[in-house]
Every structure is written in C-alpha cells, then in structure tokens.
Scaffold this active site. Structure first.
Site, PDB file in Angstrom:
ATOM      1  N   HIS A 121       3.601  11.820  -5.142  1.00  0.00           N
ATOM      2  CA  HIS A 121       4.888  12.225  -4.563  1.00  0.00           C
ATOM      3  C   HIS A 121       5.844  12.463  -5.741  1.00  0.00           C
ATOM      4  CE1 HIS A 121       8.745  11.484  -2.464  1.00  0.00           C
ATOM      5  NE2 HIS A 121       8.094  11.591  -1.319  1.00  0.00           N
ATOM      6  N   ASP A 198       2.038   2.907  -5.990  1.00  0.00           N
ATOM      7  CA  ASP A 198       3.017   3.367  -5.008  1.00  0.00           C
ATOM      8  C   ASP A 198       2.385   3.179  -3.634  1.00  0.00           C
ATOM      9  OD1 ASP A 198       4.420   4.822  -3.154  1.00  0.00           O
ATOM     10  OD2 ASP A 198       4.551   6.652  -4.343  1.00  0.00           O
ATOM     11  N   GLN A 201       2.769   4.848   1.416  1.00  0.00           N
ATOM     12  CA  GLN A 201       1.990   5.319   2.577  1.00  0.00           C
ATOM     13  C   GLN A 201       0.891   4.338   2.967  1.00  0.00           C
ATOM     14  OE1 GLN A 201       2.451   7.953   4.536  1.00  0.00           O
ATOM     15  NE2 GLN A 201       4.201   8.653   3.347  1.00  0.00           N
ATOM     16  N   LYS A 224       9.328   3.185   6.368  1.00  0.00           N
ATOM     17  CA  LYS A 224       8.040   3.719   6.817  1.00  0.00           C
ATOM     18  C   LYS A 224       7.209   2.670   7.551  1.00  0.00           C
ATOM     19  CE  LYS A 224       7.951   7.450   3.475  1.00  0.00           C
ATOM     20  NZ  LYS A 224       7.444   8.011   2.218  1.00  0.00           N
ATOM     21  N   CYS A 362       7.131  16.897  -0.725  1.00  0.00           N
ATOM     22  CA  CYS A 362       7.513  16.270  -2.005  1.00  0.00           C
ATOM     23  C   CYS A 362       6.313  16.106  -2.919  1.00  0.00           C
ATOM     24  CB  CYS A 362       8.184  14.915  -1.799  1.00  0.00           C
ATOM     25  SG  CYS A 362       9.702  15.002  -0.884  1.00  0.00           S
TER      26      CYS A 362
HETATM   27  C1  PLP Z   1       7.919   8.396   1.076  1.00  0.00           C
HETATM   28  C2  PLP Z   1       7.209   8.247  -0.199  1.00  0.00           C
HETATM   29  C3  PLP Z   1       7.897   7.998  -1.389  1.00  0.00           C
HETATM   30  C4  PLP Z   1       9.383   7.935  -1.467  1.00  0.00           C
HETATM   31  O1  PLP Z   1       9.914   6.964  -0.648  1.00  0.00           O
HETATM   32  P1  PLP Z   1      11.495   6.840  -0.433  1.00  0.00           P
HETATM   33  O2  PLP Z   1      11.597   5.961   0.757  1.00  0.00           O
HETATM   34  O3  PLP Z   1      11.989   8.246  -0.165  1.00  0.00           O
HETATM   35  O4  PLP Z   1      12.081   6.287  -1.657  1.00  0.00           O
HETATM   36  C5  PLP Z   1       7.154   7.823  -2.529  1.00  0.00           C
HETATM   37  N1  PLP Z   1       5.815   7.884  -2.517  1.00  0.00           N
HETATM   38  C6  PLP Z   1       5.123   8.131  -1.406  1.00  0.00           C
HETATM   39  C7  PLP Z   1       3.632   8.166  -1.449  1.00  0.00           C
HETATM   40  C8  PLP Z   1       5.801   8.336  -0.207  1.00  0.00           C
HETATM   41  O5  PLP Z   1       5.119   8.584   0.900  1.00  0.00           O
END
Ligand code: PLP
Length: 404
Positions: A121, A198, A201, A224, A362
């Site tokens: 992302h 990260d 997801q 999320k 993104c």
């Molecule tokens: C949504 C997402 C982000 C960013 O998250 P924010 O809540 O916008 O800070 C980063 N990495 C992944 C894989 C995402 O799905």
C-alpha cells in the site's frame, strides 16, 4: 457456525437502502462497518466518563485512564505481546509506519538498504522513500509473480548485511495475497535486519501472534476491524521502542522539561505525545471484544465460503479477469472486465446499491505491474452473504450490457 442474520442485525448500516436499493457493502478492505456495541460505547464514553487521561487525580480522569489502559492490555493479549507498553496507540496504520520510519532516520546511514515488497500500500512505500531521501539509504523491491505472490528466491537474494529493515504487508489490500511472513521474519533476522509487518488487512481476518511471529513491529488500523476511525496500533518490541527516538514532542511524553534539557517518559508514553484519541482507544478494545465474540474461526469459515462462491460466480461473467490468484488469499477479489473501465462498472453498480472499490487501491505499483489503470475490488467481511454476491453479479452483468 455463524447465525448470519443475528450478526447482520448488529450492524445498523447494513439494513439501509442506498439509491433506493438494499445496501450491498463490499468495500470492507477500505473500512469495515461498525456494530451497535461500538457505536454505543462511543456515546457512553462521552456521556459518562469523558476526561483527559494520565493527568488528573479527579474521579473521571481516573476512570478514563483506567478504561484506556484496560483497552491497551486487551489489545496486548489479543496480539500476544509480552508487555502492554509494547502496544502504542496511534491514529492508524499510516501513523504507525511513519513513527517507525521517522525513528529509523537516526539509525541509518548512506548505503544501508531497506527492502519493501512489490505488494505494498502507498502508506508502506512513501514513508520509506522519504526515509531514504533523508538518510541516503537505498530502497530495494522484493518482486512478485503473475499470481500476485512475492518471490521468495528473490527475497533471499536481496537480503544481505546491508539490509537494515524489511517491510511487508501480512495480507495485500489490492489482491488479497497472504504473504509468508513467518519465513520472511526469520530470514530478515538471519542477516540482522529488523522487520515491520503491515497488518492492516490481516487483523480483520485473523488474530496475529506477534511473539510467535517474532516480528519487530506490527501495525494496524482500528477502522478496518469494526472500530472507530482515527485509531490504530503500533506493536514494537521493547528493545526497538527503547532504541527509537520519540516521534512527536509535547505533553505526556516527557519525564522532566527545562529549557536546558528534557528527558523523555518511559514506554509507551514516550511515543504518545499530546491528548490522544481517548474515546477511540477505549472503543477499539470494544471492537476487538466484539470480533472475538464472533470468533475468528467463524469469521474465517464464512469468508472462505464467500471467497470461493464469489470467485466462482464472477468467473461466469464473460471477459472477466481476476488479478491476484495466490494459493493463500483472503476474501478480496480484484477484477476487470475486458474493454470496460473499472470506474464505469463501479458507477453503475453503485446505482444498484452495490458498494465496491474501483481504482488503484493505493497500490499503483501493482497496477503498473499488471499494466492496468485499476481494478474493481470486492472485499468481503464475515457479515456478508452469498445472496449479496448474487446481487453483485447480476448488477455487473447489467452494467456490462449497458456499456458494451
Ligand atoms: C488500509 C491500509 C493501510 C492504511 O491504513 P490507514 O488506516 O489509511 O492508515 C495500509 N496498508 C494496508 C495494507 C491497508 O490495507
């Protein structure tokens, strides 16, 4: 097994109509919907205990502080961190990553290498590029194959004594690929590199165990996982958090301040300058309780069925191509229909009540890899149903007729 009607009744927004049609919400990869317990907890906080935390001796301040710290411990247990002070409240994944990249600025020198995966992302690419600009470190990319899987032989080759940190998502938001992070963590450690995961997801679908994974940093967003916007978590191993300098200066992050010299507070406060999102932090704990009540086994079962059924139904559509066909994937289906721009499909199906994401998600480098402007992405949550998938497929077929 999930009682899906009961679950759906927990989410008031799901019984809404959009454009005169029942809402079919398939944009869970962008943000999840909120159950009534979460909505109620926000208003209960402001109605009953609102006060600033960690400062007052008065009763409300103590109640608010306790609730905030209880939430931190809850999240610590949820991700199996060793200490509560390894769990930092942030405003989301983006904030967590920037906190780490900012801290590494003082630890890197020109020629050091940062490995980032091809599946990231933008919020796990751009902060690292900024860090490279600041320090002269070099960004190197772990490539992927046509299925949307990272190529581990290439990763092994990229790792060296120059590698200082590796960053990779647990699960790709654009394609749904589940990355082999345990392998990647162990390999990074073999060359003495740190690794950030990260998990934005991943946490909606599974319970990460940061101690078993042995990752150095794990970040995610509250919104999320049924929690409020503006909330998130950065887990960091104690030793790393002690090594990194503070991100922001301000109230609450200090031990003593004078004009000559300021000393910083202990973890986690060193990284939590200013008045935090108190309500959000507390209610993130409520959201995690809710997810655990539903149960991650149940969540995974339901989402697996949705993924299988959705894939099968979508592939019935002529000219439809799915991007991201990894062996290990979650309930995200990214696709295009031959000769039609994804945006046009998204616009028409929205008129029919179907919320899907269209665009580059993104993750422009992934779109560049496949040489496409973007995709249509349906991302399912445990509260979605097979009937909703049927509605989406019918809407797409209708859009296809209108556009071709
Ligand atoms: C949504 C997402 C982000 C960013 O998250 P924010 O809540 O916008 O800070 C980063 N990495 C992944 C894989 C995402 O799905």
């Amino acid at each position: 097994m999930l009682d899906i009607n009961k679950i759906r009744a927990d989410f008031p927004i799901l019984s809404q109509k959009v454009n005169g049609k029942p809402l079919v919400y398939f944009d869970n990869g962008a943000t999840s919907q909120k159950p009534q317990v979460v909505i109620d907890a926000i208003s209960k906080y402001y109605q009953e205990i609102n006060a600033n935390i960690h400062r007052g001796v008065h009763t409300l301040s103590q109640l608010a502080t306790d609730a905030y710290e209880i939430s931190r411990s809850k999240i610590q247990k949820h991700i199996n961190a060793e200490f509560a002070h390894e769990v930092l409240f942030t405003s989301g994944t983006t904030h967590g990553i920037n906190l780490v990249t900012n801290g590494f600025a003082s630890l890197l020198k020109a020629g050091d290498e940062i490995l980032v995966s091809a599946l990231e992302h933008h919020s796990n690419i751009v902060p690292w590029q900024m860090l490279c600009e600041k320090t002269g470190a070099v960004l190197r990319v772990i490539p992927m194959n046509n299925e949307g899987e990272l190529i581990m032989e290439e990763y092994d080759k990229l790792l060296s004594g120059k590698t200082k940190i590796v960053t990779v998502n647990h699960i790709s938001n654009a394609l749904g690929t589940v990355n082999p992070i345990k392998y990647m963590i162990d390999k990074a450690h073999e060359v003495g590199a740190a690794i950030l995961i990260d998990g934005a997801q991943a946490v909606p679908h599974l319970k990460p165990d940061v101690r078993e994974l042995d990752c150095d940093f794990y970040v995610f967003s509250g919104h999320k996982i049924c929690g409020p916007t503006g909330t998130g978590i950065l887990y960091g191993k104690e030793a790393w958090l002690n090594k990194l300098p503070p991100y922001q200066g301000g109230g609450e992050m200090i031990k003593e301040v004078s004009f000559e010299k300021t000393t910083y507070a202990e973890l986690p406060h060193k990284f939590e300058a200013g008045t935090p999102n108190v309500a959000g932090g507390i209610v993130l704990g409520t959201a995690i309780d809710y997810m655990n009540e539903v149960g991650f086994d149940n969540i995974q079962q339901q989402e697996k069925e949705l993924l299988e059924y959705g894939t099968k139904r979508l592939l019935e559509i002529e000219g439809l191509k799915i991007f991201g066909t990894a062996k290990e994937k979650t309930s995200v289906i990214s696709f295009n229909i031959e000769g039609i721009h994804p945006y046009d499909i998204g616009t028409i199906v929205d008129k029919l009540g179907i919320a899907v994401r269209t665009g580059h998600h993104c993750a422009q480098p992934i779109m560049t890899f496949f040489d496409i402007p973007g995709t249509i992405r349906a991302s399912f949550a445990f509260y979605n149903t097979m009937e909703e998938i049927d509605l989406m497929v019918a809407a797409i077929k209708r859009a296809q007729m209108m556009l071709s």
